[in-house]
Enzyme design. Sequence first.
Site, PDB file in Angstrom:
ATOM      1  N   GLY B  36       0.798  -1.221   0.000  1.00  0.00           N
ATOM      2  CA  GLY B  36       0.000   0.000   0.000  1.00  0.00           C
ATOM      3  C   GLY B  36       0.829   1.269   0.000  1.00  0.00           C
ATOM      4  O   GLY B  36       0.305   2.352  -0.257  1.00  0.00           O
ATOM      5  N   CYS B 245     -26.795  -9.047 -17.723  1.00  0.00           N
ATOM      6  CA  CYS B 245     -26.148  -8.662 -18.978  1.00  0.00           C
ATOM      7  C   CYS B 245     -27.079  -8.988 -20.145  1.00  0.00           C
ATOM      8  O   CYS B 245     -27.619 -10.093 -20.228  1.00  0.00           O
ATOM      9  CB  CYS B 245     -24.829  -9.414 -19.141  1.00  0.00           C
ATOM     10  SG  CYS B 245     -24.098  -9.274 -20.789  1.00  0.00           S
ATOM     11  N   CYS B 248     -25.241 -12.007 -22.337  1.00  0.00           N
ATOM     12  CA  CYS B 248     -24.936 -13.336 -21.805  1.00  0.00           C
ATOM     13  C   CYS B 248     -25.767 -13.676 -20.577  1.00  0.00           C
ATOM     14  O   CYS B 248     -25.671 -14.781 -20.045  1.00  0.00           O
ATOM     15  CB  CYS B 248     -23.449 -13.484 -21.503  1.00  0.00           C
ATOM     16  SG  CYS B 248     -22.924 -12.678 -19.984  1.00  0.00           S
ATOM     17  N   CYS B 270     -21.909  -6.894 -20.073  1.00  0.00           N
ATOM     18  CA  CYS B 270     -20.702  -7.125 -19.282  1.00  0.00           C
ATOM     19  C   CYS B 270     -19.607  -6.158 -19.706  1.00  0.00           C
ATOM     20  O   CYS B 270     -19.346  -6.007 -20.902  1.00  0.00           O
ATOM     21  CB  CYS B 270     -20.159  -8.532 -19.515  1.00  0.00           C
ATOM     22  SG  CYS B 270     -21.101  -9.851 -18.763  1.00  0.00           S
ATOM     23  N   CYS B 276     -17.893 -12.278 -20.902  1.00  0.00           N
ATOM     24  CA  CYS B 276     -19.153 -12.310 -21.653  1.00  0.00           C
ATOM     25  C   CYS B 276     -19.052 -13.295 -22.822  1.00  0.00           C
ATOM     26  O   CYS B 276     -19.945 -14.110 -23.052  1.00  0.00           O
ATOM     27  CB  CYS B 276     -19.464 -10.902 -22.165  1.00  0.00           C
ATOM     28  SG  CYS B 276     -21.178 -10.658 -22.664  1.00  0.00           S
TER      29      CYS B 276
END
Lengths: 212, 297
Positions: B36, B245, B248, B270, B276
């Site tokens: 980080g 979606c 899909c 997607c 997808c």
Amino acid sequence: MPATQRNAAQAITGGFANPVFEAQAVFRQLMNAMANPGVLHAIETNVAPPAPLTAVAGALAATLFDHDTVIWLGPFIAREEKARSWLAFHTSAPLTDQALDAHFAILADPGHISSFENFAQGTQEYPDRSTTLIVQLPSLQGGPALELTGPGIKDRAVIRPTGLPDAFPALWKANGGKFPRGVDLVLAGPDAIIGLPRTTRVEALANVKEAS
Amino acid sequence: MTMQQTDMATYNFAYLDEQTKRMIRRAILKAIAIPGYQAPFASREMPMPYGWGTGGVQVTAAILGPDDVLKVIDQGADDTTNAVSIRAFFQRVANVAVTTHTKDATVIQTRHRIPEETLRKGQVLVYQVPIPEPLRYLEPRETETRKMHALEEYGLMHVKLYEDIARNGHIATTYAYPVKVEGRYVMDPSPTPKFDNPKMHMSEALQLFGAGREKRIYALPPHTEVVSLDFEDHPFEVQKFDQPCALCGAEGVYLDEVILDDKGGRMFVCSDTDHCEKRREEGHRGPLAAEAPEMHS
């Protein structure tokens, strides 16, 4: 051949045959070792530095060091002119006898480590300005069991390096207590490495069992 | 290896010279050791402008080897300009194998998404980061933000999230949603939708972040705690979509809005094109799948 010429020849040979790809391969193993502390990562190399530098430490040096990195050598290595010449020829890295100034350090006699505070710790603002120690060990197996926890480790990991001082868990705890400052270690065995970033917590396994 | 040497006499492997790679590699190691924390690095000029992923490209170039399989995505898609050109760049300067399949890739460079498919051990996800400093819009001075990180002084970030609640009734930050790493550093996950934040937590893959213009590299090792900042009475939530979606039929994935005509027609698909396509190959169909062009696989 006179001795000086022999020394010079030894300083020139034994580097990476194919620096670009060999350095990349060693770095990827090292990166994965630092990201997954406690897991042995094999280092296959034909690098052949003069004793007491080991092949693995030599490969790490050739991968990481250059004219921008100040290097401190442990006394066993520093007193060998051949080893110093080899590092100078293959890395161009300047040497220092002030461990506090070192970006990297190589130790061949880790049993003598009494503290990690002699090395650069980084600052609270720039904790990355600390020494990374390459610690040559006779083996990464068969020694006293150390239990590791921390980032990069799923649950826990156990390592058994040989040759670290008995006080290592306590010294490492003191190092971790300074987070984000502190040093990072690369344990360099004969053919593999283990990464120990400052975030890794180490317990001697005997202590763990007594406690539970 | 001989092929690379003959094909690319004018470039070093992966474009960057070896000294630059060593410098970037050293920064990556320190970034991994301090999860980080934004490690400074001497970012180079790249043959593309800042803002086009120069940080991610430099990180990828420093880690890439001849055996890697590279995937590049831009907002989840493999076939948009940024992804196509960076993929072509590495094919040309490193001659590496490329793929669009998440599971086949060893290195995935991404702009602003994390793939839907769970990443596995050994994979490396490289993020392109525009502004690495999560506190930058709250405090413009680098000297100050660096001190705030040093002293773990993150109150200002909580004030910002609180002001979101005061104005909007909820935390309105939807992307680049700040996270805390291992209980220490507050980190900008790059402008990924906050939908992707939970995927960073305890990921099996190594995550590297490169900011070229800002000259910073930061990292999340695998199995690292990544917590999105929130309040007890306003817990962190990801976006939810009220329809699957359109192509899909996937639910629980991040969707992009696509405008269909100038009469308000729209569909949601997607954002992860590989996910997808894979689902449609498997026979999944969404409500508008019939109107989409046939898949050729």
